[in-house]
Design a protein around this motif. Structure first.
Motif, PDB file in Angstrom:
ATOM      1  N   SER B  95       0.832  -1.210   0.000  1.00 22.66           N
ATOM      2  CA  SER B  95       0.000   0.000   0.000  1.00 22.66           C
ATOM      3  C   SER B  95       0.866   1.259   0.000  1.00 22.66           C
ATOM      4  N   ALA B  96       2.082   1.187   0.578  1.00 20.13           N
ATOM      5  CA  ALA B  96       2.992   2.334   0.498  1.00 20.13           C
ATOM      6  C   ALA B  96       3.323   2.623  -0.957  1.00 20.13           C
ATOM      7  N   TRP B  97       3.684   1.574  -1.686  1.00 24.20           N
ATOM      8  CA  TRP B  97       4.023   1.760  -3.100  1.00 24.20           C
ATOM      9  C   TRP B  97       2.829   2.290  -3.882  1.00 24.20           C
ATOM     10  N   ALA B  98       1.635   1.760  -3.558  1.00 26.39           N
ATOM     11  CA  ALA B  98       0.426   2.207  -4.256  1.00 26.39           C
ATOM     12  C   ALA B  98       0.184   3.699  -4.024  1.00 26.39           C
ATOM     13  N   LEU B  99       0.613   4.184  -2.840  1.00 22.50           N
ATOM     14  CA  LEU B  99       0.411   5.605  -2.523  1.00 22.50           C
ATOM     15  C   LEU B  99       1.568   6.467  -3.033  1.00 22.50           C
ATOM     16  N   GLY B 100       2.511   5.840  -3.738  1.00 26.98           N
ATOM     17  CA  GLY B 100       3.641   6.603  -4.261  1.00 26.98           C
ATOM     18  C   GLY B 100       4.697   6.898  -3.204  1.00 26.98           C
ATOM     19  N   LEU B 101       4.703   6.117  -2.136  1.00 24.82           N
ATOM     20  CA  LEU B 101       5.704   6.316  -1.080  1.00 24.82           C
ATOM     21  C   LEU B 101       6.797   5.258  -1.199  1.00 24.82           C
ATOM     22  N   GLY B 102       7.968   5.604  -0.733  1.00 26.87           N
ATOM     23  CA  GLY B 102       9.041   4.622  -0.705  1.00 26.87           C
ATOM     24  C   GLY B 102       8.852   3.672   0.467  1.00 26.87           C
ATOM     25  N   TRP B 103       9.572   2.553   0.431  1.00 29.00           N
ATOM     26  CA  TRP B 103       9.509   1.632   1.572  1.00 29.00           C
ATOM     27  C   TRP B 103      10.909   1.259   2.006  1.00 29.00           C
ATOM     28  N   PHE B 104      11.158   1.352   3.321  1.00 26.81           N
ATOM     29  CA  PHE B 104      12.454   0.953   3.860  1.00 26.81           C
ATOM     30  C   PHE B 104      12.287  -0.256   4.771  1.00 26.81           C
ATOM     31  N   PRO B 105      13.266  -1.135   4.771  1.00 24.37           N
ATOM     32  CA  PRO B 105      13.200  -2.250   5.725  1.00 24.37           C
ATOM     33  C   PRO B 105      13.325  -1.721   7.149  1.00 24.37           C
ATOM     34  N   PRO B 106      12.930  -2.516   8.131  1.00 21.93           N
ATOM     35  CA  PRO B 106      13.029  -2.059   9.524  1.00 21.93           C
ATOM     36  C   PRO B 106      14.461  -1.690   9.877  1.00 21.93           C
ATOM     37  N   SER B 107      14.612  -0.695  10.775  1.00 16.27           N
ATOM     38  CA  SER B 107      15.951  -0.252  11.144  1.00 16.27           C
ATOM     39  C   SER B 107      16.503  -1.175  12.208  1.00 16.27           C
ATOM     40  N   ASP B 108      17.845  -1.066  12.420  1.00 17.61           N
ATOM     41  CA  ASP B 108      18.397  -1.830  13.538  1.00 17.61           C
ATOM     42  C   ASP B 108      18.230  -1.070  14.839  1.00 17.61           C
ATOM     43  N   GLY B 109      17.719   0.152  14.731  1.00 16.19           N
ATOM     44  CA  GLY B 109      17.364   0.903  15.937  1.00 16.19           C
ATOM     45  C   GLY B 109      18.512   1.610  16.621  1.00 16.19           C
TER      46      GLY B 109
END
Lengths: 272, 245
Positions: B95-109
């Motif tokens: 849904s992020a991609w569908a909204l034109g947003l990028g996606w990042f994997p979870p951070s190591d914090g």
């Protein structure tokens, strides 16, 4: 209304308790009714330095939790009439202190005393923040080494933002720099930060400089605040500190290396 | 055929850059609760909400499906621009991609820290003393020492510090950073990407210097410049430190 002074540092082992004991004693010797409170719940030390460890029955946590009255917990110093000690609990931890409880204790003491000294635990967490929260003045104890200076800097930031005076927009806490364990010859050799560097980084007024001295360890182990040792350099330096705290203009001593005279070199007269 | 393409004929070049980015760590997926909290924050620090790009982090949410579109709408209504989503499961990514947003994997914090201007968890430098503070145009003038652990930010314009910035302190500005004293902490200019911003100080001992995401650590600074008055500006994506004389 008593003046509330917190003795704090951030870093541990720099001489907070030694200084709190000496300064409280000095203030009392100068005729001020003084109480010194140990906020280091769980690591009770002040009673040892003050030499009253055998007379502790109730403590700060007992008072806060309503298990004892203030007068039951206050210990009268056996050497100085005007001086009282409120010890910390050794069996509890700092979570036993509540902001409301501390406020009530300070409020009830405030009517009876001229000075309330709060001996802060090391660190910047709850215990240290409760110790500094109600302060009117702060004595920031710093050793001439970089880590101690940085931690003192951090504490000064907290004093300016996380205290009652800061939160209520009152005039800021009056901050005093107290440098302890100063060894002029090691400063000369470049092993220790010098006085001017520390003052420049921390940018607050210097209230005292205590030389590194054998008298301090001796005093701690005997349970006699070092200020009672009039002949020692550290004792005199604490007396000067108390005078400055009371607004007197006293010249700085012990910050320069003393050239040993030929005689003392021959007979090996060390510093006391 | 040569692989050397004439520079003038190129329409663009790719460059790796470190941009400061605000991460909005969601602890609730309820758009209404987000709206309420944002409204409160907006009234506290209106300067922060200047179409600020944010990454929505959903790592702490345990829900496979999110009302991402409504959450984004709430953010935009409060002048925050969601540019990407971090974490979450596959449907969230789709849904992020569908909204034109990028996606990042979870951070190591480990590298994420709370941001003072939005999260009160970090104590702001003594802002209680109103005399220490003055606004110059849209910038900010700070009088006094910025101490270890403190952060002073000018979300718009330049930041002028009349005093020292100590080790462990951080000063940030959308424009330039001027320190009339020793700079021992971190200084970040052009935090929204303004490459014309610079850093100016009386005495350089900075732990970190950054202009528009290009940075130098203390270790990278020519030791001869330490302790002197310098200006730090960006020249062709390189930080140039030159004496101020």
């Amino acid at each position: 209304m008593a003046k509330i002074i917190v003795v704090t540092s951030g870093k541990g082992g720099v001489g907070k308790t030694t200084s709190a004991a000496a300064i409280a004693t000095g203030l009392a010797l100068r005729g001020n009714k003084t109480v010194v409170i140990d906020f280091d719940v769980g690591l009770r030390n002040l009673d040892l330095i003050m030499g009253c460890e055998r007379r502790v029955v109730y403590d700060l946590v007992n008072v806060i939790q309503g298990e004892a009255g203030l007068n039951q917990a206050l210990i009268r110093d056996k050497r100085v009439d005007n001086l009282h000690i409120l010890p910390a609990s050794q069996t509890r931890d700092k979570d036993a202190l509540t902001a409301e409880g501390v406020e009530q204790v300070l409020e009830s003491l405030s009517g009876d005393f001229d000075y309330i000294l709060c001996d802060s635990p090391a660190g910047i967490e709850r215990g240290a923040q409760l110790a500094m929260y109600h302060a009117d003045e702060a004595i920031v104890v710093t050793n001439p080494e970089v880590s101690s200076v940085r931690d003192s800097d951090r504490i000064l930031g907290l004093l300016a933002s996380k205290t009652r005076r800061a939160e209520n927009n009152q005039s800021p806490i009056k901050e005093h720099l107290l440098i302890t364990r100063y060894n002029a010859s090691r400063v000369d050799d470049g092993d220790m930060l010098n006085l001017e560097d520390i003052r420049e980084i921390l940018a607050i007024d210097l209230v005292g400089l205590i030389p590194e001295s054998e008298a301090v360890l001796r005093a701690s182990n005997h349970g006699v605040p070092v200020i009672h040792d009039d002949d020692s350099d550290a004792g005199q330096a604490y007396a000067d500190t108390v005078s400055r705290l009371l607004g007197e203009d006293v010249p700085l001593r012990f910050h320069e290396m003393q050239k040993k005279s030929l005689l003392s070199r021959m007979f090996g007269g060390g510093r006391r | 055929m040569s692989l050397n393409v004439d520079r003038a004929s190129m329409a663009f070049t790719f460059k790796g850059g470190m941009l400061p980015m605000t991460v909005m760590e969601l602890t609730s997926a309820d758009p209404e609760r987000i709206r309420e909290q944002l409204a409160g924050k907006l009234s506290q620090s209106p300067a922060f909400f200047q179409h600020t790009p944010v990454v929505l982090s959903v790592e702490r949410l345990d829900e496979p499906h999110l009302a991402l579109e409504r959450i984004c709408a709430v953010c935009r209504a409060h002048k925050l621009l969601p540019v990407a989503v971090r974490g979450g499961q596959d449907p969230v990514k789709q849904s992020a991609w569908a909204l034109g947003l990028g996606w990042f994997p979870p951070s190591d914090g480990s590298r994420v820290r709370p941001l003072e201007s939005v999260a009160p968890a970090v104590e702001p430098a003594a802002e209680t003393d109103s005399s220490a503070e003055a606004t110059a145009g849209s910038g900010r003038i700070y009088r006094g020492t910025v101490r270890s652990g403190q952060q002073v930010t000018a979300p718009e314009g330049d930041l002028v510090v009349i005093g020292a910035v100590n080790a462990g302190a951080e000063v940030l500005a959308a424009g330039s950073v001027h320190v009339y004293g020793a700079l021992r902490g971190r200084a970040l200019a052009g935090i929204h990407g303004d490459a014309r911003a610079g850093i100016f100080c009386r005495e350089l001992h900075a732990e970190l210097l950054s202009v528009a995401g290009n940075y130098k650590r203390l270790e990278d600074i020519d030791p001869q410049l330490l302790g002197t008055s310098v200006q730090v500006v960006l020249d062709d994506a390189q930080l140039e430190i030159t004496p101020l004389t």
